[in-house]
Design a protein around this motif. Structure first.
Motif, PDB file in Angstrom:
ATOM      1  N   LEU A  33       0.846  -1.191   0.000  1.00 34.26           N
ATOM      2  CA  LEU A  33       0.000   0.000   0.000  1.00 34.26           C
ATOM      3  C   LEU A  33       0.886   1.247   0.000  1.00 34.26           C
ATOM      4  O   LEU A  33       1.538   1.554   0.982  1.00 34.26           O
ATOM      5  CB  LEU A  33      -0.939  -0.013   1.206  1.00 34.26           C
ATOM      6  N   GLY A  34       0.905   1.939  -1.127  1.00 34.72           N
ATOM      7  CA  GLY A  34       1.798   3.083  -1.273  1.00 34.72           C
ATOM      8  C   GLY A  34       3.257   2.676  -1.298  1.00 34.72           C
ATOM      9  O   GLY A  34       4.127   3.466  -0.917  1.00 34.72           O
ATOM     10  N   MET A  35       3.557   1.470  -1.774  1.00 32.37           N
ATOM     11  CA  MET A  35       4.907   0.919  -1.669  1.00 32.37           C
ATOM     12  C   MET A  35       5.942   1.725  -2.438  1.00 32.37           C
ATOM     13  O   MET A  35       7.130   1.688  -2.118  1.00 32.37           O
ATOM     14  CB  MET A  35       4.920  -0.536  -2.145  1.00 32.37           C
ATOM     15  N   HIS A  36       5.511   2.497  -3.454  1.00 29.77           N
ATOM     16  CA  HIS A  36       6.464   3.265  -4.252  1.00 29.77           C
ATOM     17  C   HIS A  36       6.628   4.694  -3.728  1.00 29.77           C
ATOM     18  O   HIS A  36       7.346   5.496  -4.351  1.00 29.77           O
ATOM     19  CB  HIS A  36       5.996   3.298  -5.712  1.00 29.77           C
ATOM     20  N   ASP A  80       7.772   7.390  -0.517  1.00 32.69           N
ATOM     21  CA  ASP A  80       8.837   7.455   0.495  1.00 32.69           C
ATOM     22  C   ASP A  80       8.290   7.996   1.809  1.00 32.69           C
ATOM     23  O   ASP A  80       7.507   8.945   1.834  1.00 32.69           O
ATOM     24  CB  ASP A  80       9.978   8.367   0.021  1.00 32.69           C
ATOM     25  N   GLY A  81       8.733   7.400   2.912  1.00 25.07           N
ATOM     26  CA  GLY A  81       8.396   7.899   4.234  1.00 25.07           C
ATOM     27  C   GLY A  81       6.986   7.581   4.664  1.00 25.07           C
ATOM     28  O   GLY A  81       6.211   6.957   3.936  1.00 25.07           O
ATOM     29  N   TYR A  82       6.648   7.972   5.890  1.00 23.49           N
ATOM     30  CA  TYR A  82       5.302   7.819   6.445  1.00 23.49           C
ATOM     31  C   TYR A  82       4.848   6.353   6.468  1.00 23.49           C
ATOM     32  O   TYR A  82       3.669   6.051   6.290  1.00 23.49           O
ATOM     33  CB  TYR A  82       4.291   8.676   5.671  1.00 23.49           C
ATOM     34  N   GLY A  83       5.785   5.444   6.660  1.00 23.80           N
ATOM     35  CA  GLY A  83       5.452   4.024   6.692  1.00 23.80           C
ATOM     36  C   GLY A  83       5.445   3.350   5.342  1.00 23.80           C
ATOM     37  O   GLY A  83       5.121   2.164   5.242  1.00 23.80           O
ATOM     38  N   GLU A  88      -1.171  12.673   9.302  1.00 22.85           N
ATOM     39  CA  GLU A  88      -2.436  12.149   9.823  1.00 22.85           C
ATOM     40  C   GLU A  88      -2.876  10.895   9.091  1.00 22.85           C
ATOM     41  O   GLU A  88      -3.357   9.941   9.711  1.00 22.85           O
ATOM     42  CB  GLU A  88      -3.528  13.210   9.717  1.00 22.85           C
ATOM     43  N   TRP A  89      -2.712  10.876   7.767  1.00 24.29           N
ATOM     44  CA  TRP A  89      -3.332   9.810   6.986  1.00 24.29           C
ATOM     45  C   TRP A  89      -2.378   8.753   6.430  1.00 24.29           C
ATOM     46  O   TRP A  89      -2.720   7.563   6.404  1.00 24.29           O
ATOM     47  CB  TRP A  89      -4.126  10.428   5.817  1.00 24.29           C
ATOM     48  N   ALA A 113      -0.927   3.294   4.810  1.00 25.63           N
ATOM     49  CA  ALA A 113       0.114   2.331   4.447  1.00 25.63           C
ATOM     50  C   ALA A 113      -0.054   1.025   5.211  1.00 25.63           C
ATOM     51  O   ALA A 113       0.254  -0.056   4.691  1.00 25.63           O
ATOM     52  CB  ALA A 113       1.495   2.921   4.722  1.00 25.63           C
ATOM     53  N   ALA A 114      -0.571   1.112   6.424  1.00 27.88           N
ATOM     54  CA  ALA A 114      -0.779  -0.083   7.249  1.00 27.88           C
ATOM     55  C   ALA A 114      -2.104  -0.782   6.948  1.00 27.88           C
ATOM     56  O   ALA A 114      -2.366  -1.862   7.486  1.00 27.88           O
ATOM     57  CB  ALA A 114      -0.723   0.297   8.728  1.00 27.88           C
ATOM     58  N   GLY A 115      -2.934  -0.185   6.114  1.00 27.95           N
ATOM     59  CA  GLY A 115      -4.240  -0.762   5.832  1.00 27.95           C
ATOM     60  C   GLY A 115      -5.240  -0.516   6.937  1.00 27.95           C
ATOM     61  O   GLY A 115      -6.328  -1.107   6.941  1.00 27.95           O
ATOM     62  N   GLU A 116      -4.910   0.373   7.873  1.00 28.92           N
ATOM     63  CA  GLU A 116      -5.827   0.695   8.965  1.00 28.92           C
ATOM     64  C   GLU A 116      -6.877   1.709   8.526  1.00 28.92           C
ATOM     65  O   GLU A 116      -7.952   1.797   9.133  1.00 28.92           O
ATOM     66  CB  GLU A 116      -5.032   1.244  10.150  1.00 28.92           C
TER      67      GLU A 116
END
Length: 386
Positions: free
Chosen positions: A60-63, A65-68, A117-118, A123-126
């Protein structure tokens, strides 16, 4: 040989790190996605409960940078999309909309507060995101959108309707594009904001294991801080769409590869007139033509990934990839169904499911007609659709 891409030794040419990522996603698809896809497709349900598992997988958002986010290469992201769509287009659509549309729009155009915030939760799927651009009357021409955002003191008030929004009815946050006095701007809209509602689109014949929704914004009041500060004009949402289209270039190859592999296995085991149907010339011609087409599509995808990782890719080049690879994949899936005969119309076999899904992929993130005209404009300098 059940992987047609092996004919040209394409997998062996990939860097080891990217091959490892691809293998990890392939195992996840085999263990967690393929066992349930027939039920989810038939019941028209996306397994939202798997979102944290997608997050743990790191796709999730693997490409980004940063923020998980993993900060992976464009090639690694493309290969992940390939494996997800080989299982079903609905899974690649979920990951694509989450990462390349909702997350990318915040990552590229948002404030530091919006990102903090988001993005880690997404990225964690939460938290699940969606992207509100297309409207009932404005798909290929998003510049004609009617959704409006009007200033009211320090707030913004949004009114309008968005349509064909993947993840829309399960999203926690939407990035919504609206017309303002300053032009088109983007807004981060928590979906529990009063006046925001979403209705899932039912009775679909395609992308059944994916959520498609209509969004309604009826006097949605947002603070000034909800605006994406760096997004000005239509070029901002269109840049997000290019991110998503890149994933489709690879995803379509996954659907084609899976279809050929399924048809090849069946042809080797299905006996008619005393021998496997794989031994008949017409079947071999179908398999050979489809494998050549899939190999060409994969080589095109790899070329575009190299351009993207080098930072030189252009929008019309992504249009070439999306137009060609989806067009070839849907033709392959349909041809594979013919090898399966009557068995091919059941959910026991994947090609017709892929073909049905690809009918949507052919249309979303730019129709084949629009991508054709984008390429035509690049060649001639004339915009035929204006």
């Amino acid at each position: 040989m059940t992987d047609p891409l092996q004919l040209l030794d394409i997998p062996a040419t990939l860097p080891a790190d990217e091959r490892d990522i691809q293998a990890t996603v392939a195992r996840f698809a085999e263990d967690r996605l393929r066992p349930g896809i027939r039920e989810w497709y038939e019941s028209g349900r996306f397994p939202r409960e798997l979102a944290p598992e997608f997050g743990k997988l790191g796709v999730l958002g693997m490409h980004l940078d940063g923020y998980g986010c993993a900060g992976a290469s464009a090639l690694a992201y493309g290969l992940a999309c390939l494996e997800l769509e080989a299982a079903d287009s609905g899974f690649r659509s979920f990951v694509s909309v989450q990462g390349s549309l909702a997350m990318f729009s915040i990552h590229r155009y948002g404030s530091e507060e919006q990102k903090a915030e988001w993005l880690p939760r997404m990225a964690a799927g939460e938290a699940i995101g969606c992207f509100g651009l297309t409207e009932p009357d404005f798909g290929s021409d998003p510049g004609g959108m009617r959704t409006r955002a009007v200033r009211d003191g320090s707030d913004w008030v949004l009114d309008g309707t968005k349509m064909w929004i993947t993840n829309g009815s399960v999203a926690d946050v939407a990035t919504v594009w609206a017309r303002t006095e300053e032009g088109i701007r983007g807004f981060v809209v928590p979906t529990d904001t009063p006046g925001f509602s979403a209705r899932a689109v039912g009775h679909k014949l395609s992308l059944r294991a994916s959520i498609t929704a209509e969004l309604v914004l009826d006097g949605v009041r947002l603070p000034g801080s909800a605006m994406l500060p760096e997004a000005r004009g239509l070029s901002a949402p269109l840049s997000c769409l290019n991110e998503a289209r890149f994933g489709i270039v690879f995803g379509a190859v996954g659907a084609a590869r899976d279809s050929i592999g399924c048809a090849l296995d069946y042809a080797k085991n299905r006996t008619q007139f005393g021998k496997p149907i794989a031994g008949f010339q017409l079947t071999q011609r179908k398999l050979a033509d489809m494998t050549v087409s899939a190999g060409n599509a994969m080589l095109l995808a790899l070329h575009l990934a190299r351009l993207k990782d080098a930072g030189t890719i252009r929008g019309e080049q992504i249009s070439v990839g999306k137009l060609n690879n989806v067009r070839e994949a849907i033709a392959i899936a349909r041809e594979c169904r013919t090898i399966l005969g009557g068995s091919g119309i059941t959910t026991e076999y994947s090609p017709l499911r892929h073909a049905n899904n690809l009918e949507s992929v052919l249309t979303y993130e730019g129709t084949s007609e629009v991508h054709t005209l984008v390429i035509g404009q690049a060649l001639t300098g004339i915009a035929a659709y204006r």
